[in-house]
Design a protein around this motif. Structure first.
Motif, PDB file in Angstrom:
ATOM      1  N   THR A   1      85.458 -90.751  48.397  1.00  0.00           N
ATOM      2  CA  THR A   1      86.359 -91.510  49.268  1.00  0.00           C
ATOM      3  C   THR A   1      87.122 -92.542  48.461  1.00  0.00           C
ATOM      4  O   THR A   1      86.604 -93.082  47.481  1.00  0.00           O
ATOM      5  CB  THR A   1      85.593 -92.215  50.405  1.00  0.00           C
ATOM      6  OG1 THR A   1      86.538 -92.857  51.271  1.00  0.00           O
ATOM      7  CG2 THR A   1      84.634 -93.274  49.875  1.00  0.00           C
TER       8      THR A   1
ATOM      9  N   SER B   1      88.746 -89.349  52.743  1.00  0.00           N
ATOM     10  CA  SER B   1      87.340 -89.037  52.488  1.00  0.00           C
ATOM     11  C   SER B   1      87.159 -87.524  52.551  1.00  0.00           C
ATOM     12  O   SER B   1      87.731 -86.861  53.425  1.00  0.00           O
ATOM     13  CB  SER B   1      86.433 -89.712  53.522  1.00  0.00           C
ATOM     14  OG  SER B   1      86.570 -91.115  53.490  1.00  0.00           O
TER      15      SER B   1
ATOM     16  N   PRO C   1      83.084 -91.465  56.991  1.00  0.00           N
ATOM     17  CA  PRO C   1      83.627 -92.066  58.213  1.00  0.00           C
ATOM     18  C   PRO C   1      83.080 -91.423  59.488  1.00  0.00           C
ATOM     19  O   PRO C   1      82.919 -90.206  59.569  1.00  0.00           O
ATOM     20  CB  PRO C   1      85.136 -91.827  58.087  1.00  0.00           C
ATOM     21  CG  PRO C   1      85.376 -91.654  56.639  1.00  0.00           C
ATOM     22  CD  PRO C   1      84.148 -90.998  56.082  1.00  0.00           C
TER      23      PRO C   1
ATOM     24  N   GLN D   1      93.626 -91.478  62.582  1.00  0.00           N
ATOM     25  CA  GLN D   1      93.222 -90.598  61.488  1.00  0.00           C
ATOM     26  C   GLN D   1      93.411 -89.141  61.883  1.00  0.00           C
ATOM     27  O   GLN D   1      93.512 -88.794  63.055  1.00  0.00           O
ATOM     28  CB  GLN D   1      91.757 -90.847  61.113  1.00  0.00           C
ATOM     29  CG  GLN D   1      91.496 -92.222  60.500  1.00  0.00           C
ATOM     30  CD  GLN D   1      90.021 -92.474  60.280  1.00  0.00           C
ATOM     31  OE1 GLN D   1      89.211 -92.328  61.191  1.00  0.00           O
ATOM     32  NE2 GLN D   1      89.658 -92.849  59.058  1.00  0.00           N
TER      33      GLN D   1
END
Length: 390
Positions: A71, A76, A142, A244
């Motif tokens: 990451t 990531s 995450p 995201q």
């Protein structure tokens, strides 16, 4: 082709709770497989951060598989692969050095063992000892909750991305133009990219789907990384989170920041018609433009003279104190004679996105954008702004 689908929200949660447990870690894996995995996850390694852990590859060995994570806090990556696990545990190895060592090894089984202080890599008669990083310092993967998602065959996705993503802007002052617009609506998946000087659009019909409408802007460089993954029969899935994008392909998971903002109303740039249209060989035209470009530099224009009586396109370029070049290319032209000039590099980018043997060059006037259009069933359009002819 599997239909695009939108199922129940899913959660990608951390695969470990306490990385300080389970030392040491030891596993063996084929060199080629490990190199392929590192090639994927290395794109998430940070090269600028002051945090040493972000420059590492986190490894978790459990059961009969290993999971590698990287990451840089924006992107990531997690990839899982089968391996012979001798000691279950976790480790954090310096990413670039780890990858470079594996690349240099002979094609044989690689054994990796690590503690929070040292790591050992052996393969055939070669062995390396290097300082390891502390896994406790590595951020957890995450925790992402998603809702809408689309899935499409990987070869289709890869082909679409390669047609448009190289046309994104490199100017970070307008972040929205550094991304690819991905839109799904009414059974059609569309990707769009522009840098204000050219615009690329490609569409694919996805029939019999229950997916909801889907739209986001994703980094062009990230999209090209996805398109460059090893070819697979697994579909690639894109899922939206609040800010995201989560992407799954086989045993690889990516989490990256979406580009926020309103994408420009590109539809307004598309002409409703043309006054001249030429059907021309893609390879012949590309070769002529390449040869003409030898007389200029990266910003030099290439002139196109479309002549109805002779049914030809004259491709020419001239640079003061360098020289000139001209070449005749046969074409099937309808409409009126036309003379127009384009940046040669942009022209070649547009031609490279066309898979078919022939394409249409559609023009309105010397001062309005030109269109390179693929011939059906391929659905690809490339708009390019003209250069003023001296």
């Amino acid at each position: 082709m599997p239909a695009l689908g939108c199922g129940e929200p899913f959660i990608i949660a951390p695969i470990y709770k306490d990385v300080a447990k389970g030392f040491p870690v030891k596993f063996s894996i084929n060199k080629g497989e490990l190199q392929n995995v590192l090639a994927v996850v290395s794109k998430g390694i940070s090269t600028r951060s002051t945090l040493p852990s972000l420059a590492g590859v986190f490894v978790k060995a459990q059961g009969n598989e290993i999971t590698l994570e990287t990451t840089n806090l924006d992107l990531s990556i997690r990839h899982t692969v089968m391996a012979l696990v001798e000691e279950e545990g976790t480790g954090l190895l310096p990413g670039k050095l780890f990858s470079d060592i594996v690349k240099s090894l002979p094609d044989a089984a690689v054994t990796v063992s690590a503690t929070f202080e040292e790591a050992y890599i052996t393969c055939d008669k070669a062995s390396f000892a290097l300082r390891a990083l502390n896994p406790q310092d590595f951020p957890g993967f995450p925790h992402v909750e998603t809702s809408q998602e689309i899935s499409v065959d990987f070869p289709v996705f890869s082909s679409m991305v390669k047609k448009v993503a190289r046309n994104v802007s490199r100017d970070e002052s307008r972040p929205i133009l550094t991304g690819v617009l991905v839109n799904f609506e009414g059974g059609r998946l569309r990707m769009v990219a522009t840098d204000s000087y050219r615009l690329a659009i490609t569409d694919v019909n996805i029939p019999e789907t229950q997916a909801e409408d889907f739209e986001c802007v994703i980094s062009g460089s990230f999209m090209l990384d996805l398109a460059g993954l090893p070819r697979t029969e697994d579909p690639i899935t894109l899922a939206l989170a609040e800010n995201q994008i989560l992407v799954r392909c086989g045993t690889t998971v990516f989490v990256n920041r979406r580009i926020e903002g309103q994408y420009p109303p590109y539809q307004k740039l598309l002409p409703e018609g043309h006054s001249t249209r030429a059907k021309i060989s893609v390879s012949d035209l590309a070769a002529s433009v390449k040869r003409a470009s030898l007389m200029g530099n990266s910003s030099s224009p290439v002139r196109f003279d479309l002549n109805i009586p002779s049914q030809t396109v004259q491709v020419s370029a001239m640079t003061q104190d360098v020289g000139s070049a001209k070449e005749i290319v046969s074409a099937a032209i309808e409409g009126e004679d036309m003379e127009i000039a384009f940046n040669f590099a942009y022209t070649l980018e547009g031609l490279a996105g066309i898979a078919g043997d022939e394409a249409f060059l559609e023009l309105q006037s010397p001062t309005k954008p030109g269109i390179l259009r693929a011939i059906e069933p391929e659905n690809y359009l490339y708009l390019i702004m003209p250069v003023r002819i001296p």
